[in-house]
Write an enzyme that holds these catalytic residues in place. Sequence first.
Site, short mmCIF file in Angstrom:
data_model
loop_
_atom_site.label_atom_id
_atom_site.label_comp_id
_atom_site.label_asym_id
_atom_site.label_seq_id
_atom_site.Cartn_x
_atom_site.Cartn_y
_atom_site.Cartn_z
N ASP A 104 1.01 -1.42 0.40
CA ASP A 104 -0.05 -0.26 -0.40
C ASP A 104 1.47 1.73 -0.05
O ASP A 104 1.41 1.29 0.75
CB ASP A 104 -0.63 -0.23 1.11
CG ASP A 104 -1.68 0.69 1.63
OD1 ASP A 104 -1.80 1.76 0.71
OD2 ASP A 104 -2.09 1.76 2.59
N ASP A 291 -1.92 5.25 -5.27
CA ASP A 291 -1.52 4.47 -4.37
C ASP A 291 -2.44 2.76 -4.99
O ASP A 291 -3.71 2.58 -5.16
CB ASP A 291 -3.38 5.03 -3.52
CG ASP A 291 -3.76 4.11 -2.37
OD1 ASP A 291 -3.27 3.14 -1.51
OD2 ASP A 291 -4.00 4.66 -1.10
#
Length: 404
Positions: A104, A291
């Site tokens: 992440d 992201d």
Amino acid sequence: MKTMKLAFLFIILPAIIINAEPLFNIKLSKLQKPPSTDVNVFDYATHSKKVALNKYSKYINKRNINRRHHRRAQNTIFIKDEQSDLEYYAKLTIGGQNFNIILDTGSSNLFVPNINCISTTCRNHNLFDPTKSKTFTAAGNPWEIKFGIGSASGITGIDDIQIGNLVAKQQVFGLANVMSDDNINFIPDGVLGLAFDNLNTMNTSTLVSALANNNQIKPIFGFHLSHASNFDDQGTFTLGGVDQTKFTGNINFNKIFYPTPVTVGLWEISLDDAIVNDQPLSFIGRSAIIDTGTSNILIPEADAAELHSLIPGSQLVTDSNNTSAYIFPSNSTVIVSFKFGGVIYSIPSKDLCLMPLDPSTCVSTILPIQILDATTWLLGTPFLKNVYSVFDLTNKRVGFATSS
Ligand SMILES: *[C@@H]1O[C@H](CO)[C@@H](O)[C@H](O)[C@H]1NC(C)=O
Ligand SMILES: *[C@@H]1O[C@H](CO)[C@@H](O)[C@H](O)[C@H]1NC(C)=O
Ligand SMILES: *[C@@H]1O[C@H](CO)[C@@H](O)[C@H](O)[C@H]1NC(C)=O
Ligand SMILES: *[C@@H]1O[C@H](CO)[C@@H](O)[C@H](O)[C@H]1NC(C)=O
């Protein structure tokens, strides 16, 4: 709310490639069989919105929140989730125990569930058992973070953490004693944050920084995110450099850019413009958070309306809870592009289709959701799986190259 079942089966095969500079290639887990589950598009859009708002809530500058009203309509539409590249994860070993973790770039903490976690979300997951690790030390500092549409909390521990063939000795990580029940559909075990150290809330550096500080790797990593539709294509996460076999041409870098101080530590860059087919939207002053842990593209409502207005046959649909999504004809050949540093990167129509609504209609993966302010966009995997992406901690820049 109808439960989303996005239960995928993944295969994980760690591997290593030795170069002049030590390069560590970690194969990403991959969808083996496309799921075929009924998912309500609004439930999915609501879920995506909640996840993003929850994840980014700490950055929200309240003054900038621009509340828009949607056209009201009453329709609940069921769709089939045939195939999607929702989450990408890899194998991580802590004290000899294996975990599947989401990679992440939108956060900086590492956590896995603890053996004593009795939350429903922790069931059917790998749990860390401190008594089975000879290298574990309890640190015991409490932490709590926003996670999924709820939260996770626990204490810190210290152990040897292995990713690929790299081992970060005695690294601080989070042991989740509670993972809130709103996240019962969370498939991996934990999260590995890949943003900057300042966003780590466990008083430690990120795993990548720890490996770089110990001179085990250069502080840079690259992603090739595969398409579920192309099963033979192996996704890779490369630590310490880039995987030359996964792109062609140059990597064009963009300096990290923070229009407001609240997002310092994220991988945020200036976005020149968006383009639909060959038509530029002429957006000015937009920035994008890159992201890998977000499965959609989330952009403020006004920008989403402008962008979709150039997609022939596109239409906004809204349910009674005011959750909105755009739909467009599934035979569309539209190409949506994003321009960074003067270079245009395209997303083909098949990757703009989040899910089919019916055989002739697609739900757009570009969701009309403002996560921070009216000029900040959140670019997740539908964009990233169409480029090779590079995250350079030393020079604070994000690079993109053409996938090979
Ligand atoms: C609206 O939201 C409520 C509360 O989350 C939920 O119970 C209800 O099913 C939703 N309605 C629709 C039409 O999705
Ligand atoms: C981080 O450090 C602060 C100050 O020393 C301390 O109060 C807090 O408990 C620590 N938190 C964690 C998770 O280690
Ligand atoms: C949805 O928006 C309409 C019009 O702006 C408003 O009247 C209504 O209260 C909203 N409904 C919900 C559930 O937020
Ligand atoms: C898509 O299908 C519709 C309805 O069948 C048709 O009118 C339209 O021309 C098709 N568009 C493309 C781009 O093939």
